[in-house]
Motif scaffolding. Structure first.
Motif, PDB file in Angstrom:
ATOM      1  N   PHE A  18     141.996  24.150 -20.780  1.00 25.52           N
ATOM      2  CA  PHE A  18     141.958  25.332 -19.958  1.00 25.52           C
ATOM      3  C   PHE A  18     140.156  25.784 -19.874  1.00 25.52           C
ATOM      4  O   PHE A  18     139.643  25.236 -20.674  1.00 25.52           O
ATOM      5  CB  PHE A  18     142.866  26.489 -20.324  1.00 25.52           C
ATOM      6  CG  PHE A  18     142.615  26.478 -21.887  1.00 25.52           C
ATOM      7  CD1 PHE A  18     141.748  27.418 -22.281  1.00 25.52           C
ATOM      8  CD2 PHE A  18     143.323  26.062 -22.720  1.00 25.52           C
ATOM      9  CE1 PHE A  18     141.475  27.798 -23.785  1.00 25.52           C
ATOM     10  CE2 PHE A  18     143.350  26.200 -23.998  1.00 25.52           C
ATOM     11  CZ  PHE A  18     142.345  27.224 -24.579  1.00 25.52           C
ATOM     12  N   LYS A  19     140.003  26.405 -18.874  1.00 32.07           N
ATOM     13  CA  LYS A  19     138.674  27.038 -18.753  1.00 32.07           C
ATOM     14  C   LYS A  19     138.657  28.391 -18.132  1.00 32.07           C
ATOM     15  O   LYS A  19     139.344  28.609 -17.244  1.00 32.07           O
ATOM     16  CB  LYS A  19     137.639  26.201 -18.074  1.00 32.07           C
ATOM     17  CG  LYS A  19     137.945  25.123 -16.834  1.00 32.07           C
ATOM     18  CD  LYS A  19     137.003  24.273 -16.611  1.00 32.07           C
ATOM     19  CE  LYS A  19     137.444  23.170 -15.780  1.00 32.07           C
ATOM     20  NZ  LYS A  19     138.468  22.272 -16.583  1.00 32.07           N
ATOM     21  N   ASP A  20     137.815  29.224 -18.757  1.00 30.27           N
ATOM     22  CA  ASP A  20     137.532  30.528 -17.927  1.00 30.27           C
ATOM     23  C   ASP A  20     138.814  31.431 -17.510  1.00 30.27           C
ATOM     24  O   ASP A  20     139.202  31.671 -16.736  1.00 30.27           O
ATOM     25  CB  ASP A  20     136.838  30.308 -16.769  1.00 30.27           C
ATOM     26  CG  ASP A  20     135.492  29.625 -16.951  1.00 30.27           C
ATOM     27  OD1 ASP A  20     134.928  29.769 -17.973  1.00 30.27           O
ATOM     28  OD2 ASP A  20     135.087  28.908 -15.967  1.00 30.27           O
ATOM     29  N   VAL A  21     139.737  31.472 -18.683  1.00 29.57           N
ATOM     30  CA  VAL A  21     140.863  32.054 -18.308  1.00 29.57           C
ATOM     31  C   VAL A  21     140.856  33.719 -18.826  1.00 29.57           C
ATOM     32  O   VAL A  21     140.342  33.939 -19.964  1.00 29.57           O
ATOM     33  CB  VAL A  21     142.115  31.621 -19.501  1.00 29.57           C
ATOM     34  CG1 VAL A  21     143.235  32.439 -19.383  1.00 29.57           C
ATOM     35  CG2 VAL A  21     142.417  29.880 -18.951  1.00 29.57           C
ATOM     36  N   ASN A  22     140.996  34.677 -17.647  1.00 30.54           N
ATOM     37  CA  ASN A  22     140.871  35.756 -18.031  1.00 30.54           C
ATOM     38  C   ASN A  22     142.329  36.603 -17.304  1.00 30.54           C
ATOM     39  O   ASN A  22     142.828  36.455 -16.452  1.00 30.54           O
ATOM     40  CB  ASN A  22     139.863  36.652 -16.979  1.00 30.54           C
ATOM     41  CG  ASN A  22     138.510  36.020 -17.483  1.00 30.54           C
ATOM     42  OD1 ASN A  22     138.067  36.733 -18.447  1.00 30.54           O
ATOM     43  ND2 ASN A  22     137.760  35.350 -16.979  1.00 30.54           N
ATOM     44  N   PHE A  23     142.862  37.351 -18.400  1.00 27.14           N
ATOM     45  CA  PHE A  23     143.880  38.131 -17.725  1.00 27.14           C
ATOM     46  C   PHE A  23     144.253  39.558 -18.734  1.00 27.14           C
ATOM     47  O   PHE A  23     143.773  39.592 -19.847  1.00 27.14           O
ATOM     48  CB  PHE A  23     145.095  37.516 -17.565  1.00 27.14           C
ATOM     49  CG  PHE A  23     145.791  36.949 -18.859  1.00 27.14           C
ATOM     50  CD1 PHE A  23     146.837  37.440 -19.232  1.00 27.14           C
ATOM     51  CD2 PHE A  23     145.518  35.745 -19.210  1.00 27.14           C
ATOM     52  CE1 PHE A  23     147.427  37.027 -20.574  1.00 27.14           C
ATOM     53  CE2 PHE A  23     146.290  35.297 -20.483  1.00 27.14           C
ATOM     54  CZ  PHE A  23     147.169  35.985 -21.252  1.00 27.14           C
ATOM     55  N   THR A  24     144.952  40.284 -18.323  1.00 25.93           N
ATOM     56  CA  THR A  24     145.546  41.378 -19.240  1.00 25.93           C
ATOM     57  C   THR A  24     146.804  41.522 -19.112  1.00 25.93           C
ATOM     58  O   THR A  24     147.621  41.145 -18.262  1.00 25.93           O
ATOM     59  CB  THR A  24     144.922  42.854 -18.493  1.00 25.93           C
ATOM     60  OG1 THR A  24     145.351  43.027 -17.280  1.00 25.93           O
ATOM     61  CG2 THR A  24     143.205  42.823 -18.755  1.00 25.93           C
ATOM     62  N   LEU A  25     147.469  42.093 -20.168  1.00 32.61           N
ATOM     63  CA  LEU A  25     148.797  42.244 -20.316  1.00 32.61           C
ATOM     64  C   LEU A  25     148.994  43.704 -20.501  1.00 32.61           C
ATOM     65  O   LEU A  25     148.339  44.212 -21.717  1.00 32.61           O
ATOM     66  CB  LEU A  25     149.477  41.380 -21.276  1.00 32.61           C
ATOM     67  CG  LEU A  25     150.966  42.049 -21.675  1.00 32.61           C
ATOM     68  CD1 LEU A  25     151.842  41.286 -20.521  1.00 32.61           C
ATOM     69  CD2 LEU A  25     151.306  41.037 -22.958  1.00 32.61           C
ATOM     70  N   ARG A  26     149.815  44.532 -19.887  1.00 25.16           N
ATOM     71  CA  ARG A  26     150.045  46.024 -19.990  1.00 25.16           C
ATOM     72  C   ARG A  26     151.494  46.236 -20.859  1.00 25.16           C
ATOM     73  O   ARG A  26     152.255  45.446 -20.871  1.00 25.16           O
ATOM     74  CB  ARG A  26     150.126  46.572 -18.745  1.00 25.16           C
ATOM     75  CG  ARG A  26     148.857  46.609 -18.152  1.00 25.16           C
ATOM     76  CD  ARG A  26     148.633  46.955 -16.540  1.00 25.16           C
ATOM     77  NE  ARG A  26     149.529  46.140 -15.722  1.00 25.16           N
ATOM     78  CZ  ARG A  26     150.065  46.289 -14.466  1.00 25.16           C
ATOM     79  NH1 ARG A  26     149.403  47.648 -13.788  1.00 25.16           N
ATOM     80  NH2 ARG A  26     150.728  45.508 -13.864  1.00 25.16           N
ATOM     81  N   LYS A  27     151.327  47.624 -21.457  1.00 25.34           N
ATOM     82  CA  LYS A  27     152.622  47.800 -22.264  1.00 25.34           C
ATOM     83  C   LYS A  27     153.831  47.826 -21.103  1.00 25.34           C
ATOM     84  O   LYS A  27     153.502  48.457 -20.043  1.00 25.34           O
ATOM     85  CB  LYS A  27     152.194  49.252 -22.693  1.00 25.34           C
ATOM     86  CG  LYS A  27     151.133  48.977 -23.951  1.00 25.34           C
ATOM     87  CD  LYS A  27     151.324  50.424 -24.564  1.00 25.34           C
ATOM     88  CE  LYS A  27     149.808  50.418 -25.514  1.00 25.34           C
ATOM     89  NZ  LYS A  27     149.188  51.770 -25.608  1.00 25.34           N
ATOM     90  N   GLY A  28     154.925  47.478 -21.602  1.00 27.84           N
ATOM     91  CA  GLY A  28     155.809  47.625 -20.855  1.00 27.84           C
ATOM     92  C   GLY A  28     156.205  46.743 -19.643  1.00 27.84           C
ATOM     93  O   GLY A  28     156.925  46.581 -19.043  1.00 27.84           O
TER      94      GLY A  28
END
Lengths: 501, 342
Positions: free
Chosen positions: A274-284
């Motif tokens: 993998f390369k340049d992986v960006n993400f967010t995870l939000r509550k719920g």
């Protein structure tokens, strides 16, 4: 001849269980016959009786118009019946051709000769692979092939026996959609040549697409046989479960709050990963991860969890940067990872249900240095009850449970660690419809407690039906993040193939 | 033409060189050790030393080739060393000079030379059958089965060795036609080396060109798959133990011929040397992987280092430490090849 195979009134008992009770299966020549039922319905037992791995207590097998006795795999193969097992039966250290001709190598100078004819073996294999449209070389080592290509070798092997009937036990469970399409191509090619296929799978869409007839079993009993064109997914589920299952996914009421986890610029030191992986995870939130097999989805999650190294990139938990070097760090920070391969990295087959449940959490049961049985038993019983795990006792070995129940035990294992971020890697693979639904409910409950769930899945309906957003990976990169409410299977497939080729 | 250039670049790219180095790491380490020994005492690079090493290696090659078969199915034959002892004692006891004073069988006439050798090999084959049945039929792990036969073989051999009139005296006075097999040569080539070469060719053909050989790799690599494909696993394991223990017995016979005598303690520890040579030669202890060429290389290097360490005067206790490190390093490197790089 109406049927290539008739299995009539087959009964098989194991100590304490009637695994098959008067089961019938009739397969027409040149058709794909789906065999369906929940885990534990007796599909595999029936196939093992046919293949000579089990002896039937009662019943008869009529194959090609004649009653036959099958005592072992070799006899089945010589009759023209082969089986492609769920777990691949290959020898990773040897070549494709040696795997195909295993047990019946061509010999120099007659069948009694001790010497193997490598040249003939190469030529025959080459011809065979080409006839199936496979591109690997006869001399390629199995361990260098992907799962799906290794599986095609098994199919080639079945074809090489001149089989008239090929049993495929969940052949698509570890394949991506394109690989499944390729598998179906091979199947159609075989059927056109007059071969019959018994196809076992839990994937409804696939069954309806590929099969001509469908036989359904429930609790070791024969429910019935129908033509696939007369069936719908819901009808099959109803017949399998024996009750109405109106929805495949529980209704969700997502309450999504602020950012829980942020993954920034994750890169693997391996240039092919993998390369340049960006993400967010939000509550719920339930975040789906889609993509083809080989898109490095598992690898990214394992890197986050500290099972793999990454060389650049940062992790933020509730806005604060954290360092995770090993799984223990991750667990201390509130991560839990339910791995993809249940048998390999999940269960401890020779330990009890109780020990499997508590293993990630043992330190909480220490009382003055020793483990306290009392609290351990209380927690175990509670989990067995709340997840309705079907097991005779908490001391039963986990290997005797069905796949769905094993998965629930593993789920409970991680729930006991009270995770804030639950990462699920193909959580419903190879488990039946009823257990799937229960697992979906668990996921929903966890998300509703304000925690974050990440689910890797290769099943499109589940990905779209259970998640809030879907991150699609392609060749190790993030191809896009889509809203589950507005996306479609087509959009996801387009993203999944974005960087391929 | 462009394509081939690209391929070449690919082959010599940095990561590829690293991979080759890694795959063969233990060989490079050992070659380095040999270079160091040669620098300390350049006399080691003489024809005589080379001949000595080859002759010492010869019996070890046979034993290691036998051992390789068992390692290929993920086991070991711990009885190998004691079987060397038994084969040496049996063959020596039947091949003494008629005018020697302390004969094992004082009244026995001279036997044709092939007969005692054949008897010793048959004894080896019989142990192979016993080991094979216990492992294949009763499913006892090879490690345990051969641990048992190691003790039993030693016991039986010691009882034989203690028979009157010998009463546990070292067996000497071997016939010259017998010792000639161990120390003589035809032209410049030692006879014992010819035996080793024949065994090596035999084993290469067996493993690479026969159904039996392919079945051994199949059983070692994935027993389930082999079973489903109708391979007779019991017969394969039984067969490989028979070949293994016959080869080891032949090694024992030639060991007696080479040294001109035998006692019941002959061969003690040889099984460990054989395992070490296999492992250094790239036979995977998890089964299913291994080449004849690797095993032969492993034996040669190991024998050379053994010889060399004594030659340059390294204290024997240190020799053990160095050998131990080599074995562990060899397996470490080997395992790394199969561990998924995470």
């Amino acid at each position: 001849m109406d049927y290539i195979l008739e299995m009539q009134n087959v009964t098989k008992t194991f100590p304490g269980v009637k695994a098959l009770d008067n089961v019938t299966l009739k397969v027409r020549p040149g058709t794909v016959h789906a065999l369906m039922g929940e885990n534990g319905a007796g599909k595999s037992t029936l196939m093992k009786c046919l293949f000579g791995l089990y002896n039937m207590d009662q019943g008869q097998i009529i194959y090609n118009g004649k009653e036959v006795q099958v005592n072992d795999a070799k006899e089945a193969l010589s009759l023209g019946i082969s089986m492609i097992h769920q777990e691949l039966h290959t020898n990773p250290h040897r070549s494709v051709m040696e795997n195909v001709w295993l047990g019946r190598y061509p010999r120099i100078g007659g069948p009694k000769s001790p010497f193997v004819d490598d040249k003939k073996m190469y030529k025959d294999t080459d011809k065979l692979l080409k006839s199936l449209g496979l591109t690997m070389k006869p001399t390629d080592l199995l361990r260098n092939l992907s799962v799906s290509r290794a599986q095609s070798v098994e199919i080639a092997k079945a074809v090489s026996y001149n089989s008239k009937l090929i049993i495929m036990d969940e052949p698509s469970s570890s394949l991506t959609e394109t690989e499944v399409a390729h598998l179906f191509g091979i199947i159609n090619n075989l059927v056109a040549k007059g071969v019959s296929i018994i196809y076992i799978s839990h994937k409804m869409e696939e069954i309806l697409k590929i099969s001509d007839d469908v036989t359904i079993m429930r609790d070791g009993q024969y429910v019935g046989t129908w033509e696939a064109k007369d069936l719908t997914t819901n009808m099959i589920i109803k017949k399998m479960v024996g009750r109405d299952l109106t929805n495949r996914f529980p209704a969700r009421n997502p309450q999504i709050a602020g950012e829980l986890l942020k993954v920034e610029n994750f890169n693997s030191p391996n240039p092919l990963s993998f390369k340049d992986v960006n993400f967010t995870l939000r509550k719920g939130e339930i975040l789906g991860i889609g993509g083809l097999v080989g898109a490095q989805r598992t690898e990214v999650m394992e890197a986050i969890y500290g099972l793999r190294v990454h060389d650049k990139g940062k992790l933020y938990l509730r806005g604060e940067e954290i360092q995770i070097k090993k799984p223990r760090d991750a667990m201390n920070k509130g991560f839990a990872l339910l791995t993809e391969e249940r048998r390999k990295t999940g269960i401890f087959p020779l330990l009890s249900v109780r020990d499997n449940l508590l293993i990630a959490n043992m330190k909480n049961y220490k009382k003055s240095g020793l483990l306290s049985d009392e609290q351990m038993n209380i927690d175990t019983e509670e989990q067995i009850k709340s997840l309705s795990i079907k097991t005779p006792t908490s001391r039963t070995l986990i290997q005797t449970l069905s796949g769905g129940n094993q998965q629930k035990v593993l789920f409970a294992r991680w729930l006991l660690t009270h995770p804030d971020i639950l990462i699920l890697d193909e959580p419903t693979r190879g488990i039946d419809v009823g257990a799937k639904y229960e697992i979906y409910v668990l996921m929903k409950d966890i998300a509703e407690q304000g925690k974050g769930v990440i689910m890797i899945s290769s099943e499109m309906p589940e990905l779209i039906g259970m998640t809030d957003r879907i991150l699609v990976m392609s060749e190790g990169r993030v191809a896009g993040i889509v809203d589950s409410k507005t996306t479609s299977q087509e959009e996801i497939m387009i993203l999944a193939t974005k960087f391929v080729g | 033409m462009e394509n081939t250039d690209e391929l070449k670049i690919e082959r010599f790219s940095k990561s590829n060189i690293k991979k080759v180095l890694m795959d063969r790491a233990i060989l490079f380490v050992l070659l380095l050790l040999i270079v160091i020994i040669a620098i300390i005492n350049p006399k080691i690079l003489s024809f005589r030393v080379l001949r000595d090493v080859l002759m010492q290696s010869s019996t070890k090659i046979m034993i290691a080739l036998g051992m390789m078969l068992v390692i290929l199915i993920g086991g070991v034959d711990l009885g190998a060393g004691r079987l060397v002892g038994m084969a040496a004692v049996v063959s020596a006891s039947l091949l003494q000079n008629s005018d020697y004073i302390r004969r094992f069988y004082p009244n026995m006439g001279p036997l044709p030379i092939f007969l005692p050798i054949l008897i010793a090999i048959i004894i080896g084959a019989l142990w192979g059958i016993i080991n094979g049945i216990v492992v294949a039929k009763f499913q006892v792990p090879a490690f345990i089965a051969t641990l048992g036969s190691m003790l039993i073989i030693y016991g039986v051999n010691s009882i034989y060795f203690n028979l009157p009139p010998n009463n546990s005296q070292p067996i000497g006075g071997l016939r010259p036609d017998f010792t000639n097999l161990g120390s003589g040569s035809i032209g410049p080539i030692p006879i014992i080396l010819m035996f080793a070469i024949v065994c090596t060719i035999f084993m290469w053909v067996l493993l690479n060109k026969t159904v039996f050989g392919k079945n051994i790799y199949a059983v070692g690599g994935n027993k389930e798959a082999a079973m489903v494909s109708g391979i007779n696993i019991t017969l394969t394991i039984l067969g490989l133990f028979i070949v293994c223990d016959s080869l080891i017995a032949l090694g024992g016979v030639l060991e007696a011929a080479r040294t001109g005598g035998a006692t019941n303690n002959y061969g003690v520890g040889y099984e460990l040397d054989a395992i070490a040579a296999c492992v250094v030669g790239g036979v995977s202890v998890t089964g299913g992987v291994g080449k004849v060429s690797g095993v032969v290389t492993g034996v040669l290097i190991f024998t050379f280092i053994n010889y060399g360490l004594t030659f340059v005067g390294v204290n024997p206790y240190w020799q053990n430490i160095i050998k131990g490190l080599i074995i562990v390093a060899a397996v470490t490197f080997d395992i790394q090849k199969y561990v998924q790089k995470k």
